[in-house]
Design an enzyme around this catalytic site. Structure first.
Site, mmCIF file in Angstrom:
data_model
loop_
_atom_site.group_PDB
_atom_site.id
_atom_site.type_symbol
_atom_site.label_atom_id
_atom_site.label_comp_id
_atom_site.label_asym_id
_atom_site.label_seq_id
_atom_site.Cartn_x
_atom_site.Cartn_y
_atom_site.Cartn_z
ATOM 1 N N LYS A 1 -6.748 0.142 -20.347
ATOM 2 C CA LYS A 1 -6.962 0.269 -21.780
ATOM 3 C C LYS A 1 -5.695 -0.115 -22.556
ATOM 4 O O LYS A 1 -5.332 -1.266 -22.580
ATOM 5 C CB LYS A 1 -7.445 1.689 -22.106
ATOM 6 N N ARG B 1 0.814 -1.224 0.000
ATOM 7 C CA ARG B 1 0.000 0.000 0.000
ATOM 8 C C ARG B 1 0.846 1.272 0.000
ATOM 9 O O ARG B 1 0.342 2.354 -0.327
ATOM 10 C CB ARG B 1 -0.993 -0.010 1.182
ATOM 11 N N ASP C 1 -5.875 13.503 -18.765
ATOM 12 C CA ASP C 1 -6.101 12.073 -18.938
ATOM 13 C C ASP C 1 -5.555 11.711 -20.316
ATOM 14 O O ASP C 1 -6.105 12.115 -21.339
ATOM 15 C CB ASP C 1 -7.604 11.780 -18.828
ATOM 16 N N TYR D 1 -14.204 11.165 -20.014
ATOM 17 C CA TYR D 1 -14.668 9.828 -19.664
ATOM 18 C C TYR D 1 -15.883 9.925 -18.732
ATOM 19 O O TYR D 1 -15.862 10.689 -17.758
ATOM 20 C CB TYR D 1 -13.518 9.079 -18.993
HETATM 21 C C1 LIG Z 1 -11.651 3.714 -18.693
HETATM 22 C C2 LIG Z 1 -11.218 5.102 -18.549
HETATM 23 C C3 LIG Z 1 -10.993 5.668 -17.274
HETATM 24 C C4 LIG Z 1 -11.263 4.904 -15.998
HETATM 25 O O1 LIG Z 1 -10.378 3.834 -15.852
HETATM 26 P P1 LIG Z 1 -10.734 2.491 -15.030
HETATM 27 O O2 LIG Z 1 -9.496 1.688 -15.190
HETATM 28 O O3 LIG Z 1 -11.949 1.894 -15.667
HETATM 29 O O4 LIG Z 1 -11.005 2.889 -13.636
HETATM 30 C C5 LIG Z 1 -10.541 6.971 -17.219
HETATM 31 N N1 LIG Z 1 -10.323 7.699 -18.330
HETATM 32 C C6 LIG Z 1 -10.525 7.194 -19.564
HETATM 33 C C7 LIG Z 1 -10.251 8.052 -20.759
HETATM 34 C C8 LIG Z 1 -10.981 5.885 -19.720
HETATM 35 O O5 LIG Z 1 -11.198 5.410 -20.953
#
Ligand SMILES: *Cc1c(COP(=O)(O)O)cnc(C)c1O
Length: 374
Positions: free
Chosen positions: A193, A43, A168, A97
């Site tokens: 992703k 952690r 992001d 997102y």
């Molecule tokens: C899927 C996604 C997230 C969230 O990620 P998780 O791994 O599902 O928590 C955040 N930003 C974007 C652009 C995403 O496609």
């Protein structure tokens, strides 16, 4: 080192005992403390497997320091709860997102965090900024419409106002875009992703400066969204092929975007690599290539969307994105279902919008499947 070399070599833990070329999986959650400079604990995000992944991601994003998390949302929530205190204002791009959008609308009020959603245009961002604005949060290419925000322009403006910027960078990946080089303070990834890349891992990451990561690490240890050794190892393995996977997805994405654009059953295509994209020039300026995400709208007079999804044979209607297999989803019932219809209308996310995550198959096979289904 350049990108593909970093993918393979950066961060690898060289095991002095066995001389294996790969990082071993250290399953311990208990480490001796007497002779170590710091206490090691999962952690606290300082186990050897966590560090190997963090160091590889830092190399790829040109970051001084970083952290990995058990999901993208764990990374996003930790970043925001670490940097903001009660009364601090945040400006967020509205076409982000769905989960991030929902995080703000569902949680911020309770913690006394005022927020505004604005378009990705700098003038609108500037108008929303107040005396107490601490963060500007952007996402480019955005989910699901693949809008492009001018990263450098936002970063320059924010610096002049001493406001922190978070991006992001999930859709672009560090292969196609490095926002820290353009002056952004903090990069976030949903590693679920492209970084994981095989539709079998959930993780997230934050990459930033040493100074900013100090606070993030302290909050991360309190919130506890850390990642286990086995998944860290799988991510390290996935990252070795990130460069070649994304290169292939860049090529396939462009081919399929062009094919769809020329198709009589398709009303509209959203892909930042097409000249018809409204932000094509900004995309050219800040991205090395345009990725594997292609959104489009079928002409509902010619093709019934539900039948189209049912008729696809190889391309599966599925959640998530960024994997080696091509999948498709309807954002209205998946990633953006928690937005109100009015919010979606405002953004231009129609009921007929389809979001394609192009994999690494042969582009001809992907197009043949779409063609027969249409
Ligand atoms: C899927 C996604 C997230 C969230 O990620 P998780 O791994 O599902 O928590 C955040 N930003 C974007 C652009 C995403 O496609």
């Amino acid at each position: 080192m350049k990108k593909h070399t970093q993918c393979v070599h950066s961060g690898t833990y060289n095991d002095p005992g066995t001389k294996g070329v790969n990082t071993p999986i250290f399953t311990s959650s208990s480490f001796e403390y007497m002779d170590l400079p710091e206490n090691v604990y999962p952690r606290y995000n300082n186990t050897p497997n966590q560090k190997a992944v963090i160091n590889k991601l830092c190399a790829l994003e040109n970051a001084e320091d970083g952290l990995i998390f058990s999901s993208g949302m764990a990374a996003i929530s930790t970043a925001i709860f670490s940097l903001l205190s009660k009364g601090d204002h945040i400006v967020l791009q509205k076409d982000i997102y769905g989960g991030t959008h929902h995080f703000a609308t569902a949680e911020f009020d309770r913690f006394g965090i005022p927020y505004d959603f604005v378009s990705n245009q700098l003038e609108e961002i500037e108008k929303a900024v107040r005396n107490n604005t601490r963060i500007i949060y952007i996402e480019t290419p955005s989910n699901p419409l693949l809008l492009i925000t001018d990263i450098q322009a936002v970063a320059d403006y924010a610096r002049s106002k001493q406001i922190l910027t978070i991006i992001d960078n999930t859709f672009a990946t560090p292969i196609n875009q490095n926002p820290l080089d353009l002056g952004i303070d903090m990069v976030i990834h949903s590693g679920t992703k492209y970084i994981g890349g095989h539709g079998d891992i959930c993780c997230g990451a934050i990459l930033s400066s040493k100074a900013l990561m100090t606070g993030i690490k302290a909050t991360a240890a309190n919130l506890g969204g850390s990642l286990n050794a086995t998944t860290c190892y799988l991510i390290e393995r996935s990252l070795k092929t990130l460069g070649i996977r994304v290169e292939r997805q860049n090529q396939n994405g462009m081919s399929i975007a062009k094919y769809l654009q020329g198709h009589s059953c398709v009303k509209r295509v959203y892909y930042p690599g097409l000249k018809s994209h409204p932000d094509f020039e900004i995309a050219q300026k800040q991205m090395r290539a345009f990725g594997g995400m292609v959104s489009f709208e079928l002409d509902d007079k010619k093709v019934d969307q539900h039948q189209f999804l049912n008729k696809l044979k190889m391309v599966r209607p599925a959640l998530s994105l960024g994997g080696v297999e091509t999948i498709v989803c309807v954002p209205v019932v998946t990633s953006h279902e928690k937005m109100t219809p009015a919010e979606r209308r405002d953004l231009g996310i129609t009921d007929t919008l389809l979001r394609l995550s192009v994999g690494i198959e042969d582009a001809d096979d992907i197009m043949a499947d779409i063609e027969q289904a249409m």
